[in-house]
Motif scaffolding. Sequence first.
Motif, PDB file in Angstrom:
ATOM      1  N   GLY A 187       0.790  -1.225   0.000  1.00 47.65           N
ATOM      2  CA  GLY A 187       0.000   0.000   0.000  1.00 47.65           C
ATOM      3  C   GLY A 187       0.821   1.273   0.000  1.00 47.65           C
TER       4      GLY A 187
ATOM      5  N   SER B  35      -2.421  -4.281  -3.929  1.00 47.69           N
ATOM      6  CA  SER B  35      -2.871  -3.022  -3.344  1.00 47.69           C
ATOM      7  C   SER B  35      -3.442  -2.122  -4.432  1.00 47.69           C
TER       8      SER B  35
ATOM      9  N   ASP C  92      -5.187  -3.180   0.620  1.00 50.20           N
ATOM     10  CA  ASP C  92      -3.819  -3.702   0.740  1.00 50.20           C
ATOM     11  C   ASP C  92      -3.934  -5.078   1.380  1.00 50.20           C
TER      12      ASP C  92
END
Length: 362
Positions: free
Chosen positions: A124, A163, A177
């Motif tokens: 992420g 992500s 994520d």
Amino acid sequence: MTRCLISKSEVQGFIERCMTGVGTKQHHARSLAEVLVEGDHRGHYSHGLNRMDMYVKDVETGICAKDGEPVVEKESAATALVDGKNLLGPVVGNFCMKLAMKKAKEAGIGWVVAHGSNHFGIAGYYSMQALKENMIGMSFTNTSPLVVPTRGKECTLGTNPISVAAPAKDGDSFVLDMATSAVALGKVELHDRRGDTIPEGWGCDAQGKLSTDPKEVLNGGGLVPIGGSEATGGYKGYGLGMMVEVFCGILAGAQYSNHIRTWKVTDRVANLGQCFVAINPENFAPGFGDRMSDLLSIHRGMEPADSGAPVLTAGDPERMNMKECEEMGGIPYHINVINHMNECAKRVGVSPLLPCDNVISN
């Protein structure tokens, strides 16, 4: 459980000192420290300071390069193939995501893949970089084989995370994520250390049968894909894990599947494959941010099944964790993690160490 409260800047500086202490370039050490601290700040402790000793060891032994920069090997207006030069994963990840966003500004989309990379922290961290440019970001990486495919007995896929980050109005966003395995390996290890059984659907034994004994999963067995068994949809998680492998190992010409080195066995370079995508919503239907905000509101605003547990969207739990950290004035770490990392720092001659004086209890 005894925890120490430490400021983000103290953790950041400590990681940088440890990495430069084994010869990492200052700006490479900063790139790594930033992603690890962000992982902890967002509540993903398995991918933060807890992993620092692994990076120190990789650089110290020379299995991960400390000199050079990533290189673009081939590119078009919207695509690029990057050689990560066996550098730290965050160095490669930042380089690729920056390039993907540059291409997306010009061509509407940027799709960049890298070979010759290493573990890059939370996926992420890279997808979220696109939010600052009001773009959609995506990031993927393959990893050491830890997951047993549906109907199989051998680990042939990594936890292969996905992500996707999408911007909404007023700084709000959707940030997915997730690993494509049912859980992270660390959760199974934690249950094993405590002597607890694990929920069915987390892992399997050496014969590919679901097991609630963490020892069977860790010794000869493996994690299972999202969904668990075939009957409960595990083949969907298996398919997603293989999709990540297509984008990463296969497309980038990196190692893939069971050709990737065993987790924590550093007898050869990792040569991980990674994929970074940026999409500019301006090249599509107008009003993206408005619709995105509405989509989030539809779900957050609905009446929950349990009045004490509101419906959340991807990224909300992390935002709540970050808010708690801000209110406390730092990130809470288990004392054992602090002690272990301080021993690691002493071994490479680094000071000052992480402070343990601000102790909090649950």
